[in-house]
Design an enzyme around this catalytic site. Sequence first.
Site, PDB file in Angstrom:
ATOM      1  N   SER A  43       1.782   3.599  -2.570  1.00  0.00           N
ATOM      2  CA  SER A  43       0.840   4.224  -3.171  1.00  0.00           C
ATOM      3  C   SER A  43       0.456   5.019  -2.585  1.00  0.00           C
ATOM      4  O   SER A  43       0.174   6.465  -3.734  1.00  0.00           O
ATOM      5  CB  SER A  43       0.507   3.491  -4.031  1.00  0.00           C
ATOM      6  OG  SER A  43      -0.950   2.776  -3.825  1.00  0.00           O
ATOM      7  N   ALA A  61     -12.797  -6.970  13.571  1.00  0.00           N
ATOM      8  CA  ALA A  61     -12.470  -7.718  13.295  1.00  0.00           C
ATOM      9  C   ALA A  61     -10.460  -8.026  12.246  1.00  0.00           C
ATOM     10  O   ALA A  61      -9.682  -8.975  12.751  1.00  0.00           O
ATOM     11  CB  ALA A  61     -13.252  -9.180  12.587  1.00  0.00           C
ATOM     12  N   ILE A  87      -6.934   9.307  11.242  1.00  0.00           N
ATOM     13  CA  ILE A  87      -5.253  10.380  10.223  1.00  0.00           C
ATOM     14  C   ILE A  87      -5.169  10.760   8.747  1.00  0.00           C
ATOM     15  O   ILE A  87      -6.325  10.488   7.747  1.00  0.00           O
ATOM     16  CB  ILE A  87      -4.161   9.156   9.441  1.00  0.00           C
ATOM     17  CG1 ILE A  87      -3.638   8.057  11.080  1.00  0.00           C
ATOM     18  CG2 ILE A  87      -2.877   9.865   9.612  1.00  0.00           C
ATOM     19  CD1 ILE A  87      -2.840   9.348  12.434  1.00  0.00           C
ATOM     20  N   GLY A 138       0.338  -1.286  -0.354  1.00  0.00           N
ATOM     21  CA  GLY A 138       0.068  -0.321   0.088  1.00  0.00           C
ATOM     22  C   GLY A 138       0.739   1.311   0.247  1.00  0.00           C
ATOM     23  O   GLY A 138       0.306   2.209   0.572  1.00  0.00           O
ATOM     24  N   TYR A 169     -14.076  -4.516   9.981  1.00  0.00           N
ATOM     25  CA  TYR A 169     -13.016  -3.910  10.176  1.00  0.00           C
ATOM     26  C   TYR A 169     -11.687  -4.075  11.278  1.00  0.00           C
ATOM     27  O   TYR A 169     -10.655  -3.922  11.777  1.00  0.00           O
ATOM     28  CB  TYR A 169     -12.638  -2.273   9.302  1.00  0.00           C
ATOM     29  CG  TYR A 169     -11.182  -1.682   9.659  1.00  0.00           C
ATOM     30  CD1 TYR A 169     -10.971  -1.943   8.605  1.00  0.00           C
ATOM     31  CD2 TYR A 169     -11.462  -1.037  10.841  1.00  0.00           C
ATOM     32  CE1 TYR A 169      -9.465  -0.553   8.965  1.00  0.00           C
ATOM     33  CE2 TYR A 169     -10.293   0.271  10.830  1.00  0.00           C
ATOM     34  CZ  TYR A 169      -9.220   0.388   9.554  1.00  0.00           C
ATOM     35  OH  TYR A 169      -8.151   1.013   9.255  1.00  0.00           O
TER      36      TYR A 169
HETATM   37  P1  NAP Z   1      -6.465   5.376   1.800  1.00  0.00           P
HETATM   38  O1  NAP Z   1      -4.806   6.366   1.773  1.00  0.00           O
HETATM   39  O2  NAP Z   1      -7.194   5.043   1.617  1.00  0.00           O
HETATM   40  O3  NAP Z   1      -4.790   4.057   0.980  1.00  0.00           O
HETATM   41  C1  NAP Z   1      -4.768   2.652   0.926  1.00  0.00           C
HETATM   42  C2  NAP Z   1      -3.247   1.870   0.069  1.00  0.00           C
HETATM   43  O4  NAP Z   1      -3.869   1.121   0.359  1.00  0.00           O
HETATM   44  C3  NAP Z   1      -3.400   2.082  -1.279  1.00  0.00           C
HETATM   45  O5  NAP Z   1      -2.309   2.583  -1.137  1.00  0.00           O
HETATM   46  C4  NAP Z   1      -4.031   0.922  -1.418  1.00  0.00           C
HETATM   47  O6  NAP Z   1      -3.388   1.079  -3.351  1.00  0.00           O
HETATM   48  C5  NAP Z   1      -3.678  -0.077  -1.272  1.00  0.00           C
HETATM   49  N1  NAP Z   1      -4.586  -1.309  -1.295  1.00  0.00           N
HETATM   50  C6  NAP Z   1      -5.281  -1.209  -0.975  1.00  0.00           C
HETATM   51  N2  NAP Z   1      -5.854  -2.248  -1.084  1.00  0.00           N
HETATM   52  C7  NAP Z   1      -4.654  -3.257  -2.159  1.00  0.00           C
HETATM   53  C8  NAP Z   1      -4.512  -4.403  -2.486  1.00  0.00           C
HETATM   54  N3  NAP Z   1      -5.655  -5.300  -2.393  1.00  0.00           N
HETATM   55  N4  NAP Z   1      -3.568  -4.777  -2.920  1.00  0.00           N
HETATM   56  C9  NAP Z   1      -2.700  -3.926  -2.821  1.00  0.00           C
HETATM   57  N5  NAP Z   1      -2.610  -2.575  -2.076  1.00  0.00           N
HETATM   58  C10 NAP Z   1      -4.201  -2.009  -1.341  1.00  0.00           C
HETATM   59  O7  NAP Z   1      -5.361   4.380   2.951  1.00  0.00           O
HETATM   60  P2  NAP Z   1      -4.326   4.602   4.316  1.00  0.00           P
HETATM   61  O8  NAP Z   1      -5.292   6.274   5.035  1.00  0.00           O
HETATM   62  O9  NAP Z   1      -3.352   5.590   4.555  1.00  0.00           O
HETATM   63  O10 NAP Z   1      -4.517   3.461   5.738  1.00  0.00           O
HETATM   64  C11 NAP Z   1      -3.426   2.814   5.308  1.00  0.00           C
HETATM   65  C12 NAP Z   1      -3.321   1.672   6.529  1.00  0.00           C
HETATM   66  O11 NAP Z   1      -3.807   2.815   7.755  1.00  0.00           O
HETATM   67  C13 NAP Z   1      -4.423   1.187   5.624  1.00  0.00           C
HETATM   68  O12 NAP Z   1      -4.398  -0.496   7.123  1.00  0.00           O
HETATM   69  C14 NAP Z   1      -5.798   1.964   7.517  1.00  0.00           C
HETATM   70  O13 NAP Z   1      -6.078   0.426   7.731  1.00  0.00           O
HETATM   71  C15 NAP Z   1      -4.503   1.890   8.517  1.00  0.00           C
HETATM   72  N6  NAP Z   1      -5.278   2.878   9.314  1.00  0.00           N
HETATM   73  C16 NAP Z   1      -5.474   4.036   8.933  1.00  0.00           C
HETATM   74  C17 NAP Z   1      -6.013   5.252   9.061  1.00  0.00           C
HETATM   75  C18 NAP Z   1      -6.476   6.269   8.926  1.00  0.00           C
HETATM   76  O14 NAP Z   1      -7.772   7.724   9.418  1.00  0.00           O
HETATM   77  N7  NAP Z   1      -6.390   6.596   7.755  1.00  0.00           N
HETATM   78  C19 NAP Z   1      -6.393   5.301  10.870  1.00  0.00           C
HETATM   79  C20 NAP Z   1      -6.311   3.439  11.104  1.00  0.00           C
HETATM   80  C21 NAP Z   1      -5.776   2.840  10.778  1.00  0.00           C
HETATM   81  P3  NAP Z   1      -3.928   1.345  -4.601  1.00  0.00           P
HETATM   82  O15 NAP Z   1      -4.618   2.630  -4.686  1.00  0.00           O
HETATM   83  O16 NAP Z   1      -2.367   0.692  -5.531  1.00  0.00           O
HETATM   84  O17 NAP Z   1      -5.368   0.139  -4.863  1.00  0.00           O
END
Ligand code: NAP
Length: 248
Positions: A15, A158, A189, A13, A156
């Site tokens: 990207s 779980a 975030i 992830g 999520y």
């Molecule tokens: P985001 O901006 O939506 O980005 C999600 C990333 O995951 C993208 O790079 C996407 O890649 C990748 N991804 C999704 N499905 C995929 C798959 N099947 N295979 C490979 N890559 C995949 O999310 P984020 O906020 O940065 O979240 C990153 C992590 O932090 C996640 O695990 C999320 O659960 C966790 N998190 C986020 C928050 C928050 O508030 N933002 C809070 C707690 C935890 P593509 O675009 O290339 O498909």
Amino acid sequence: MIDLTGKVAIVTGGSRGIGADIARLLGRQGAKVAVNYNKSADKAEEVVAAIKAAGSDALAFQADVSSFADAEKMVEKVKETWGTVHIIVTSAGMNWDGVIWKMSPEQWQKVIDVDLTGTFNFIRATAPIFREQKYGRIVTITSINGLRGKFGQTNYSAAKGGVIGLTKAAAKDLGKYLVTSNSVAPGFILTEMGEAMPDDFKQVAINEGVLKKAGKPEDVSNLVAFLASDAAGHITGEVIKVDGGQYI
Ligand code: NAP
């Protein structure tokens, strides 16, 4: 200053969002970075370009984390390119919310496949390399909602709770090979995932935190970079929150 010169890192992830920031930071600290993406090829190439501009090496690799075959193929290619892997950071994730009485089996399964099985797939694919070389850093990204449970997020919560168990058990399996395994639990975030929340939910998240502000991707990546470094060599099996006191 954390120095990752000579280290090879994979960021799933990588990207967008938190993963993109982690990839860029590990690159600035000297690591060669394999930037995983699923759909956002252009964004992954932007991250690669930023890492190269900072003087390190990087490559983008397409792989759907929910496929073990994709994970194995990507890890094999990284090994062929740079000789080994030292660091795996699993940031790929998604949510697909709905209250339990409306959640479809497909909705449940998709989030489990990406967030939990996707994390397993990359740890499983790198573990033999880490074990063999008696060195490895596993850093998974869970969520405070995997610790406490969140309204409308049974799938999520779980999956992210499962990531914690997986991270701790991996710490036990791999400990005698000097491999560390830790999890970072962000609160709210500001990324595309965070921004996609309805405004009233965002405000609730901000108000929950004792610091009364949303986090930024770099709040998470600074901790990930430390846990991925030699400086954190005696820390394993931990879950560390980065949530501005949202869940105390
Ligand atoms: P985001 O901006 O939506 O980005 C999600 C990333 O995951 C993208 O790079 C996407 O890649 C990748 N991804 C999704 N499905 C995929 C798959 N099947 N295979 C490979 N890559 C995949 O999310 P984020 O906020 O940065 O979240 C990153 C992590 O932090 C996640 O695990 C999320 O659960 C966790 N998190 C986020 C928050 C928050 O508030 N933002 C809070 C707690 C935890 P593509 O675009 O290339 O498909």
